[in-house]
Design a protein around this motif. Structure first.
Motif, PDB file in Angstrom:
ATOM      1  N   ALA A  87       0.809  -1.219   0.000  1.00 41.95           N
ATOM      2  CA  ALA A  87       0.000   0.000   0.000  1.00 41.95           C
ATOM      3  C   ALA A  87       0.846   1.274   0.000  1.00 41.95           C
ATOM      4  O   ALA A  87       0.403   2.317  -0.458  1.00 41.95           O
ATOM      5  CB  ALA A  87      -0.932  -0.011   1.210  1.00 41.95           C
ATOM      6  N   ASN A  88       2.058   1.208   0.544  1.00 43.04           N
ATOM      7  CA  ASN A  88       2.835   2.429   0.745  1.00 43.04           C
ATOM      8  C   ASN A  88       4.043   2.566  -0.189  1.00 43.04           C
ATOM      9  O   ASN A  88       4.958   3.339   0.084  1.00 43.04           O
ATOM     10  CB  ASN A  88       3.320   2.508   2.198  1.00 43.04           C
ATOM     11  N   VAL A  89       4.042   1.802  -1.282  1.00 43.87           N
ATOM     12  CA  VAL A  89       5.190   1.850  -2.181  1.00 43.87           C
ATOM     13  C   VAL A  89       5.415   3.255  -2.711  1.00 43.87           C
ATOM     14  O   VAL A  89       6.540   3.743  -2.771  1.00 43.87           O
ATOM     15  CB  VAL A  89       4.992   0.872  -3.360  1.00 43.87           C
ATOM     16  N   ARG A  90       4.332   3.925  -3.064  1.00 43.31           N
ATOM     17  CA  ARG A  90       4.481   5.245  -3.676  1.00 43.31           C
ATOM     18  C   ARG A  90       5.105   6.246  -2.688  1.00 43.31           C
ATOM     19  O   ARG A  90       5.929   7.062  -3.075  1.00 43.31           O
ATOM     20  CB  ARG A  90       3.125   5.754  -4.175  1.00 43.31           C
ATOM     21  N   GLU A  91       4.754   6.130  -1.415  1.00 38.51           N
ATOM     22  CA  GLU A  91       5.348   7.021  -0.415  1.00 38.51           C
ATOM     23  C   GLU A  91       6.861   6.790  -0.331  1.00 38.51           C
ATOM     24  O   GLU A  91       7.632   7.737  -0.227  1.00 38.51           O
ATOM     25  CB  GLU A  91       4.717   6.790   0.961  1.00 38.51           C
ATOM     26  N   VAL A  92       7.251   5.514  -0.381  1.00 37.53           N
ATOM     27  CA  VAL A  92       8.684   5.207  -0.312  1.00 37.53           C
ATOM     28  C   VAL A  92       9.399   5.767  -1.534  1.00 37.53           C
ATOM     29  O   VAL A  92      10.483   6.357  -1.423  1.00 37.53           O
ATOM     30  CB  VAL A  92       8.902   3.681  -0.211  1.00 37.53           C
ATOM     31  N   LEU A  93       8.800   5.625  -2.709  1.00 38.29           N
ATOM     32  CA  LEU A  93       9.427   6.150  -3.924  1.00 38.29           C
ATOM     33  C   LEU A  93       9.490   7.676  -3.887  1.00 38.29           C
ATOM     34  O   LEU A  93      10.476   8.274  -4.329  1.00 38.29           O
ATOM     35  CB  LEU A  93       8.653   5.685  -5.159  1.00 38.29           C
ATOM     36  N   MET A  94       8.453   8.298  -3.357  1.00 36.44           N
ATOM     37  CA  MET A  94       8.446   9.761  -3.299  1.00 36.44           C
ATOM     38  C   MET A  94       9.598  10.283  -2.458  1.00 36.44           C
ATOM     39  O   MET A  94      10.122  11.366  -2.711  1.00 36.44           O
ATOM     40  CB  MET A  94       7.108  10.259  -2.728  1.00 36.44           C
ATOM     41  N   LYS A  95      10.009   9.504  -1.454  1.00 30.35           N
ATOM     42  CA  LYS A  95      11.135   9.922  -0.636  1.00 30.35           C
ATOM     43  C   LYS A  95      12.461   9.742  -1.350  1.00 30.35           C
ATOM     44  O   LYS A  95      13.451  10.339  -0.977  1.00 30.35           O
ATOM     45  CB  LYS A  95      11.186   9.075   0.659  1.00 30.35           C
ATOM     46  N   SER A  96      12.471   8.881  -2.373  1.00 30.76           N
ATOM     47  CA  SER A  96      13.746   8.427  -2.917  1.00 30.76           C
ATOM     48  C   SER A  96      14.086   9.006  -4.279  1.00 30.76           C
ATOM     49  O   SER A  96      15.264   9.094  -4.625  1.00 30.76           O
ATOM     50  CB  SER A  96      13.743   6.897  -3.039  1.00 30.76           C
ATOM     51  N   VAL A  97      13.090   9.354  -5.075  1.00 27.94           N
ATOM     52  CA  VAL A  97      13.381   9.785  -6.445  1.00 27.94           C
ATOM     53  C   VAL A  97      12.893  11.208  -6.680  1.00 27.94           C
ATOM     54  O   VAL A  97      11.953  11.677  -6.050  1.00 27.94           O
ATOM     55  CB  VAL A  97      12.731   8.853  -7.503  1.00 27.94           C
ATOM     56  N   VAL A  98      13.546  11.892  -7.634  1.00 27.78           N
ATOM     57  CA  VAL A  98      13.100  13.232  -8.008  1.00 27.78           C
ATOM     58  C   VAL A  98      11.965  13.159  -9.023  1.00 27.78           C
ATOM     59  O   VAL A  98      11.272  14.137  -9.248  1.00 27.78           O
ATOM     60  CB  VAL A  98      14.258  14.060  -8.602  1.00 27.78           C
ATOM     61  N   TYR A  99      11.780  12.019  -9.631  1.00 28.25           N
ATOM     62  CA  TYR A  99      10.752  11.874 -10.655  1.00 28.25           C
ATOM     63  C   TYR A  99       9.367  11.804 -10.014  1.00 28.25           C
ATOM     64  O   TYR A  99       9.205  11.291  -8.906  1.00 28.25           O
ATOM     65  CB  TYR A  99      11.022  10.615 -11.480  1.00 28.25           C
ATOM     66  N   ASP A 100       8.373  12.333 -10.739  1.00 24.03           N
ATOM     67  CA  ASP A 100       7.000  12.333 -10.235  1.00 24.03           C
ATOM     68  C   ASP A 100       6.393  10.939 -10.390  1.00 24.03           C
ATOM     69  O   ASP A 100       6.227  10.455 -11.504  1.00 24.03           O
ATOM     70  CB  ASP A 100       6.182  13.360 -11.020  1.00 24.03           C
ATOM     71  N   VAL A 101       6.063  10.296  -9.260  1.00 25.05           N
ATOM     72  CA  VAL A 101       5.512   8.947  -9.322  1.00 25.05           C
ATOM     73  C   VAL A 101       4.003   8.921  -9.074  1.00 25.05           C
ATOM     74  O   VAL A 101       3.430   7.865  -8.835  1.00 25.05           O
ATOM     75  CB  VAL A 101       6.227   7.990  -8.336  1.00 25.05           C
TER      76      VAL A 101
END
Lengths: 130, 212
Positions: free
Chosen positions: B138-152
């Motif tokens: 459920a929280n994959v997008r939150e983890v990616l938002m912390k890690s990448v500059v790209y808009d996920v």
């Protein structure tokens, strides 16, 4: 931070993904063996240091790994356009003023880098007069 | 026909084979997962990775014939077969990443070379150089938002998209083959770093690691 449009990826990406690669549109002397030292040295080592409109190469280093060209204002940091290798720029130092006037924006091609900043000598002179 | 010498670098037996995650798994104990983990991390180890370079039209024809899937023509997209086992991803205007089940890559390379004949192309087997980490939960997008500059955000990153970008300062391919399923293609030398970054970033949501 720049938000740069990569003409190959077809979208805006963060500056972190790019690497600047110097002046664009350098012409290699057609016959290096018979060119003068001035010509060859100029091609290898000497670059323009424009204040205002500047054509540069950039590399989308973390991405499609392609070089492309960018027309940028070295004084205001405004990016006018990016275009693929082998293409000609549509914005140049000659026509940027016209383009700006057409879009209703005051031309700032060779102005001060930040609003209110003036050369030291000018402000000193004014202080003396006051 | 080209005079390239081909070499199947996969050993006959996979016994003792180590994925890029091996060091991490040996040196870090699995953390106990919470009741309802928000992120699940798993590795798809020992897949076959090929880099195709060349003209889009000739490559598309060959890939269609042999893999049965089209070469993605639009930037930052990927195509895959229905089962999701074979995929082709756009990396650049003349570069694509093909990921197939482990063991099929050498045969695929031979077939592609045969089909492409004298065309101007390059095929490089990079299977040993990178690995695939899958993220779900459920929280994959939150983890990616912390890690990448790209808009996920889903509006900017729909299913079927894949980009090469900066993941916590490391070059990583991020792709989204399904709605609730993200994949990271990481370099071997960055695998341990990326994995431990993920564990750290996902810790607040609860994270489970599925080890092969």
């Amino acid at each position: 931070m720049f938000h740069i449009y990569c003409p190959y990826c077809d979208e805006y990406r963060e500056e972190e993904e790019f690497h600047p690669s110097g002046q664009a549109h350098l012409r290699r002397p057609a016959d290096p063996a018979n060119s003068t030292d001035d010509e060859w040295g100029g091609y290898l080592f000497f670059r323009d240091n424009e204040r205002g409109v500047h054509h540069e190469m950039w590399l989308h280093a973390v991405g499609c790994r392609k070089f492309f060209n960018m027309t940028r204002n070295s004084a205001t940091y405004e990016i006018y356009e990016t275009y693929k290798m082998g293409e000609r720029p549509s914005v140049t130092a000659e026509n940027v003023g016209d383009l700006k006037r057409q879009s209703g924006v005051q031309a700032e091609t060779s102005g001060w880098q930040t609003v209110g900043a003036r050369p030291e000598s000018e402000s000193l002179n004014e202080e003396e007069q006051a | 026909m080209s005079n390239i010498k081909e070499f199947d670098c996969r050993p006959v037996s996979q016994e003792g084979a180590e994925s890029p995650m091996a060091w991490t798994h040996q040196h870090h104990e699995s953390r106990p997962a919470g009741q309802n983990p928000g992120v699940r991390i798993a590795e798809k180890a020992f897949l076959g990775h090929l880099i195709l370079r060349g003209g889009a039209i000739v490559l598309d024809e060959a890939v269609r014939d042999i893999l049965g899937i089209a070469l993605p023509g639009r930037p930052n997209t990927m195509t895959q077969n229905d089962a999701g086992t074979h995929s082709v991803q756009w990396l650049g205007p003349d570069e694509w990443l093909v990921i197939v089940p482990g063991g099929e890559e050498a045969e695929l390379e031979t077939k592609l070379r045969k089909a492409l004949g004298d065309a101007h192309f390059s095929i490089v087997n990079v299977s040993g150089g990178q690995t695939v980490l899958t993220l779900s939960g459920a929280n994959v997008r939150e983890v990616l938002m912390k890690s990448v500059v790209y808009d996920v955000h889903p509006s900017a990153f729909p299913v079927g998209k894949g980009v090469t970008t900066v993941f916590a300062k490391a070059t990583t391919i991020i792709r989204r083959p399904a709605e609730d399923h993200w994949e990271l293609v990481v370099r071997r030398s960055f695998a341990d770093y990326t994995y431990r970054w993920l564990l750290d970033a996902a810790a607040e949501y609860g994270v489970t690691q599925e080890r092969a």
